[in-house]
Design a protein around this motif. Structure first.
Motif, PDB file in Angstrom:
ATOM      1  N   GLY A   1       0.760  -1.238   0.000  1.00  0.00           N
ATOM      2  CA  GLY A   1       0.000   0.000   0.000  1.00  0.00           C
ATOM      3  C   GLY A   1       0.789   1.285   0.000  1.00  0.00           C
ATOM      4  N   GLY A   2       2.094   1.225   0.075  1.00  0.00           N
ATOM      5  CA  GLY A   2       2.863   2.462   0.050  1.00  0.00           C
ATOM      6  C   GLY A   2       2.866   3.079  -1.338  1.00  0.00           C
ATOM      7  N   GLY A   3       3.485   4.260  -1.442  1.00  0.00           N
ATOM      8  CA  GLY A   3       3.570   4.900  -2.743  1.00  0.00           C
ATOM      9  C   GLY A   3       3.835   6.376  -2.631  1.00  0.00           C
ATOM     10  N   LEU A   4       3.627   7.059  -3.756  1.00  0.00           N
ATOM     11  CA  LEU A   4       3.844   8.498  -3.852  1.00  0.00           C
ATOM     12  C   LEU A   4       2.499   9.189  -3.936  1.00  0.00           C
ATOM     13  N   VAL A   5       2.324  10.228  -3.134  1.00  0.00           N
ATOM     14  CA  VAL A   5       1.057  10.951  -3.113  1.00  0.00           C
ATOM     15  C   VAL A   5       1.348  12.423  -2.867  1.00  0.00           C
ATOM     16  N   GLN A   6       0.473  13.280  -3.346  1.00  0.00           N
ATOM     17  CA  GLN A   6       0.629  14.705  -3.100  1.00  0.00           C
ATOM     18  C   GLN A   6       0.131  15.055  -1.704  1.00  0.00           C
ATOM     19  N   ALA A   7       0.634  16.132  -1.174  1.00  0.00           N
ATOM     20  CA  ALA A   7       0.191  16.610   0.127  1.00  0.00           C
ATOM     21  C   ALA A   7      -1.320  16.793   0.121  1.00  0.00           C
ATOM     22  N   GLY A   8      -1.952  16.353   1.206  1.00  0.00           N
ATOM     23  CA  GLY A   8      -3.400  16.399   1.304  1.00  0.00           C
ATOM     24  C   GLY A   8      -4.081  15.125   0.837  1.00  0.00           C
ATOM     25  N   GLY A   9      -3.321  14.254   0.196  1.00  0.00           N
ATOM     26  CA  GLY A   9      -3.879  13.013  -0.307  1.00  0.00           C
ATOM     27  C   GLY A   9      -3.968  11.928   0.752  1.00  0.00           C
ATOM     28  N   SER A  10      -4.355  10.737   0.294  1.00  0.00           N
ATOM     29  CA  SER A  10      -4.559   9.618   1.202  1.00  0.00           C
ATOM     30  C   SER A  10      -3.874   8.362   0.672  1.00  0.00           C
ATOM     31  N   LEU A  11      -3.492   7.510   1.598  1.00  0.00           N
ATOM     32  CA  LEU A  11      -2.985   6.174   1.289  1.00  0.00           C
ATOM     33  C   LEU A  11      -3.486   5.214   2.354  1.00  0.00           C
ATOM     34  N   ARG A  12      -3.577   3.948   1.985  1.00  0.00           N
ATOM     35  CA  ARG A  12      -3.959   2.917   2.941  1.00  0.00           C
ATOM     36  C   ARG A  12      -2.921   1.815   2.919  1.00  0.00           C
ATOM     37  N   LEU A  13      -2.304   1.577   4.060  1.00  0.00           N
ATOM     38  CA  LEU A  13      -1.333   0.505   4.199  1.00  0.00           C
ATOM     39  C   LEU A  13      -2.009  -0.741   4.776  1.00  0.00           C
ATOM     40  N   SER A  14      -1.548  -1.892   4.313  1.00  0.00           N
ATOM     41  CA  SER A  14      -2.048  -3.166   4.831  1.00  0.00           C
ATOM     42  C   SER A  14      -0.880  -4.031   5.265  1.00  0.00           C
ATOM     43  N   CYS A  15      -1.107  -4.849   6.269  1.00  0.00           N
ATOM     44  CA  CYS A  15      -0.086  -5.783   6.735  1.00  0.00           C
ATOM     45  C   CYS A  15      -0.794  -7.063   7.160  1.00  0.00           C
ATOM     46  N   ALA A  16      -0.497  -8.141   6.455  1.00  0.00           N
ATOM     47  CA  ALA A  16      -1.112  -9.431   6.746  1.00  0.00           C
ATOM     48  C   ALA A  16      -0.130 -10.316   7.495  1.00  0.00           C
ATOM     49  N   ALA A  17      -0.560 -10.805   8.638  1.00  0.00           N
ATOM     50  CA  ALA A  17       0.264 -11.701   9.442  1.00  0.00           C
ATOM     51  C   ALA A  17      -0.179 -13.141   9.218  1.00  0.00           C
ATOM     52  N   SER A  18       0.785 -14.025   9.081  1.00  0.00           N
ATOM     53  CA  SER A  18       0.454 -15.440   8.888  1.00  0.00           C
ATOM     54  C   SER A  18       1.504 -16.309   9.566  1.00  0.00           C
ATOM     55  N   GLY A  19       1.199 -17.595   9.647  1.00  0.00           N
ATOM     56  CA  GLY A  19       2.136 -18.526  10.255  1.00  0.00           C
ATOM     57  C   GLY A  19       1.544 -19.146  11.508  1.00  0.00           C
ATOM     58  N   THR A  20       2.445 -19.660  12.341  1.00  0.00           N
ATOM     59  CA  THR A  20       2.013 -20.381  13.539  1.00  0.00           C
ATOM     60  C   THR A  20       1.786 -19.414  14.692  1.00  0.00           C
ATOM     61  N   ILE A  21       0.729 -18.643  14.566  1.00  0.00           N
ATOM     62  CA  ILE A  21       0.390 -17.630  15.561  1.00  0.00           C
ATOM     63  C   ILE A  21      -0.659 -18.186  16.503  1.00  0.00           C
ATOM     64  N   SER A  22      -0.364 -18.155  17.783  1.00  0.00           N
ATOM     65  CA  SER A  22      -1.323 -18.637  18.783  1.00  0.00           C
ATOM     66  C   SER A  22      -2.244 -17.523  19.231  1.00  0.00           C
ATOM     67  N   SER A  23      -1.665 -16.354  19.505  1.00  0.00           N
ATOM     68  CA  SER A  23      -2.468 -15.210  19.914  1.00  0.00           C
ATOM     69  C   SER A  23      -1.699 -13.926  19.599  1.00  0.00           C
ATOM     70  N   ILE A  24      -2.463 -12.879  19.363  1.00  0.00           N
ATOM     71  CA  ILE A  24      -1.867 -11.580  19.042  1.00  0.00           C
ATOM     72  C   ILE A  24      -2.098 -10.626  20.204  1.00  0.00           C
ATOM     73  N   ASN A  25      -1.032 -10.005  20.668  1.00  0.00           N
ATOM     74  CA  ASN A  25      -1.139  -9.028  21.745  1.00  0.00           C
ATOM     75  C   ASN A  25      -1.375  -7.624  21.199  1.00  0.00           C
ATOM     76  N   ALA A  26      -0.671  -7.287  20.119  1.00  0.00           N
ATOM     77  CA  ALA A  26      -0.818  -5.972  19.513  1.00  0.00           C
ATOM     78  C   ALA A  26      -0.231  -5.983  18.113  1.00  0.00           C
ATOM     79  N   MET A  27      -0.763  -5.114  17.274  1.00  0.00           N
ATOM     80  CA  MET A  27      -0.197  -4.872  15.951  1.00  0.00           C
ATOM     81  C   MET A  27      -0.052  -3.376  15.792  1.00  0.00           C
ATOM     82  N   GLY A  28       0.941  -2.968  15.036  1.00  0.00           N
ATOM     83  CA  GLY A  28       1.149  -1.538  14.911  1.00  0.00           C
ATOM     84  C   GLY A  28       1.957  -1.161  13.695  1.00  0.00           C
ATOM     85  N   TRP A  29       2.083   0.136  13.527  1.00  0.00           N
ATOM     86  CA  TRP A  29       2.880   0.707  12.449  1.00  0.00           C
ATOM     87  C   TRP A  29       3.904   1.662  13.032  1.00  0.00           C
ATOM     88  N   TYR A  30       5.118   1.528  12.542  1.00  0.00           N
ATOM     89  CA  TYR A  30       6.196   2.436  12.889  1.00  0.00           C
ATOM     90  C   TYR A  30       6.685   3.049  11.588  1.00  0.00           C
TER      91      TYR A  30
END
Length: 122
Positions: free
Chosen positions: A8-37
């Motif tokens: 979802g990243g890219g180039l956008v003009q000031a005032g515009g919008s973007l939507r980032l996505s992050c899909a987690a997969s694998g042997t996950i038992s439980s999720i405590n938190a997800m975030g963006w840095y």
């Protein structure tokens, strides 16, 4: 094994919008938190937004009112970024705090995506 795939990243003009996505997969038992840095050139990586398993959200002051973090039931986290500014330009990284398993062994760990570039032009 835990994997994070960002998009979802890219180039956008000031005032515009973007939507980032992050899909987690694998042997996950439980999720405590997800975030963006994000990390801009010459700067330290900083928290942008996070969401806990209880859907409590936390935002950096610089993005409050402009960015929204959300998560679906399939372990995908989104970052909707509106009213983007040139100072939002950075590489954005997805972060996952979870408990994973291997056989009968459980381990809490911290995982990172590969990063996606967001560039906001003035």
């Amino acid at each position: 094994q835990v994997q994070l795939v960002e998009s979802g990243g890219g180039l956008v003009q000031a005032g515009g919008s973007l939507r980032l996505s992050c899909a987690a997969s694998g042997t996950i038992s439980s999720i405590n938190a997800m975030g963006w840095y994000r990390q801009a050139p010459g700067k330290q990586r900083e928290l942008v937004a996070a969401i806990t398993s209880g859907i409590i959200t936390n935002y950096a002051d610089s993005v409050k009112g402009r960015f929204t973090i959300s998560r679906n039931a399939k372990n995908t986290v989104y970052l909707q970024m509106n009213s983007l500014k040139p100072e939002d330009t950075a590489v954005y990284y997805c972060n996952l705090d979870c408990t994973s398993y291997s056989g009968s062994y459980f381990r809490r760990g911290d995982y990172w995506g590969q990063g996606t570039q967001v560039t906001v032009s003035s």
